[in-house]
Design an enzyme around this catalytic site. Structure first.
Site, short mmCIF file in Angstrom:
data_model
loop_
_atom_site.label_atom_id
_atom_site.label_comp_id
_atom_site.label_asym_id
_atom_site.label_seq_id
_atom_site.Cartn_x
_atom_site.Cartn_y
_atom_site.Cartn_z
N CYS A 171 -3.86 6.45 1.13
CA CYS A 171 -3.72 5.19 0.37
C CYS A 171 -3.48 5.43 -1.12
O CYS A 171 -3.65 4.53 -1.93
CB CYS A 171 -4.94 4.30 0.58
SG CYS A 171 -5.28 3.92 2.32
N TRP B 194 -2.58 7.60 7.62
CA TRP B 194 -2.43 8.23 8.94
C TRP B 194 -2.99 7.30 10.00
O TRP B 194 -3.99 6.62 9.78
CB TRP B 194 -3.19 9.56 8.97
CG TRP B 194 -3.25 10.19 10.34
CD1 TRP B 194 -2.29 10.99 10.92
CD2 TRP B 194 -4.31 10.10 11.29
NE1 TRP B 194 -2.70 11.38 12.17
CE2 TRP B 194 -3.94 10.85 12.43
CE3 TRP B 194 -5.54 9.45 11.30
CZ2 TRP B 194 -4.75 10.97 13.55
CZ3 TRP B 194 -6.36 9.57 12.42
CH2 TRP B 194 -5.96 10.33 13.52
N HIS B 195 -2.33 7.26 11.15
CA HIS B 195 -2.86 6.59 12.33
C HIS B 195 -2.88 7.60 13.47
O HIS B 195 -2.00 8.46 13.56
CB HIS B 195 -1.99 5.40 12.74
CG HIS B 195 -1.92 4.32 11.72
ND1 HIS B 195 -3.04 3.78 11.13
CD2 HIS B 195 -0.85 3.68 11.17
CE1 HIS B 195 -2.67 2.85 10.27
NE2 HIS B 195 -1.35 2.77 10.27
N PHE C 12 -5.14 -3.58 9.88
CA PHE C 12 -6.23 -2.65 9.53
C PHE C 12 -6.24 -1.45 10.47
O PHE C 12 -5.69 -1.48 11.57
CB PHE C 12 -7.58 -3.37 9.59
CG PHE C 12 -8.00 -3.79 10.99
CD1 PHE C 12 -8.65 -2.90 11.83
CD2 PHE C 12 -7.74 -5.07 11.46
CE1 PHE C 12 -9.03 -3.27 13.12
CE2 PHE C 12 -8.11 -5.46 12.74
CZ PHE C 12 -8.75 -4.55 13.57
N GLY D 290 0.81 -1.21 0.00
CA GLY D 290 0.00 0.00 0.00
C GLY D 290 0.84 1.26 0.00
O GLY D 290 2.05 1.24 -0.22
#
EC number: 2.3.1.181
Length: 265
Positions: free
Chosen positions: A215, A79-80, A198, A75
């Protein structure tokens, strides 16, 4: 399949730094490979961080120089951060590993999780993750009496032809308004054991996505449970529901190796 082990690493004030979680993934991955631990799902929340998969282009990174951690998953950039439930399933799968089937299982668990909160979500042909489909467009564009059929599959570098079938909504060729991604999925498989996983948007501040092309997909938006349902939803609410559906889907899956088509002699 053997029983899954769930590890809640940290949420809220105990959010887990990305590097710490990555190190733990690699430790568990090595232990799973030699059967020292069972299949394990790490569940957590990160402080704000951008991570870039192997296919991220320079043009997709933040323009203001915001730091980005380059990681070894598939991928592109994402952002996390706070308000996002992150899961890293570390599972040993039969070889050759069917990565698409693994992605579909994660999607199914998240689709069921969203449904339990009253939100209908879907897969989209050619794209991984879980999506809220845009509303139908009543009339397609017409030019000179001809109906224009804009098919993103002709020019979309992110379209994956393996992601198709009756469980996928058709790719959005203008028949819907903007689709919105509510859960991103990025996977790596090494020695037959999965890593990464995920990120489900529960109630994040979506402004963090404004600095990047999430993405690598330019023609879609970002969704969250809270925004779509029009009410506050917390990770504390979602966590046990997601755990239950992950357990149900992953423990009951019929695991098969990827079928390799033989080339005619």
């Amino acid at each position: 399949m053997s029983e899954l082990r769930f590890v809640r690493m940290g949420f809220g004030a105990d959010r887990v730094e990305y590097q710490e979680a990555w190190d733990e993934q690699r430790r568990v991955h090595a232990a799973r490979f030699v059967d020292e631990v069972p299949d394990t799902v790490l569940l957590l929340e990160h402080p704000p961080v951008y991570t870039a998969g192997r296919r991220t282009e320079d043009s997709e990174r933040p323009l203001d120089g915001t730091p980005v951690i380059d990681v070894d998953r598939g991928g592109k950039i994402t952002w996390h951060g706070p308000g996002q439930l992150v899961g890293y399933p570390i599972q040993k799968l039969p070889r050759p590993v069917d990565v698409v089937a693994h992605v579909r299982r994660l999607e199914e668990a998240l689709i069921r999780t969203c449904a339990e909160f009253g939100l209908e979500t879907s897969r989209v042909e050619g794209r991984s993750g879980v999506w809220v489909l845009g509303d139908p467009v009543e009339q397609r564009p017409v030019l000179g009496g001809l109906s224009l059929d804009f098919d993103p599959r002709l020019s979309d570098d992110e379209f994956d032809p393996r992601l198709n079938g009756p469980e996928y909504a058709p790719s959005n060729a203008g028949q819907r308004r903007e689709d919105r991604k509510i859960a991103a999925i990025g996977i790596r498989v090494a020695k037959g054991v999965t890593m990464h996983g995920f990120a489900l948007n529960v109630n994040p501040d979506n402004k963090w996505f404004d600095k990047i092309i999430p993405c690598g997909i330019r023609d879609a938006g970002v969704a969250s449970l809270a925004n779509e349902l029009g009410r506050d939803v917390t990770i504390e609410e979602v966590l046990p529901v997601a755990e239950r559906h992950l357990r149900d889907v992953l423990e009951n899956a019929e695991l098969k190796p990827r079928v390799i088509e033989k080339t005619p002699a």
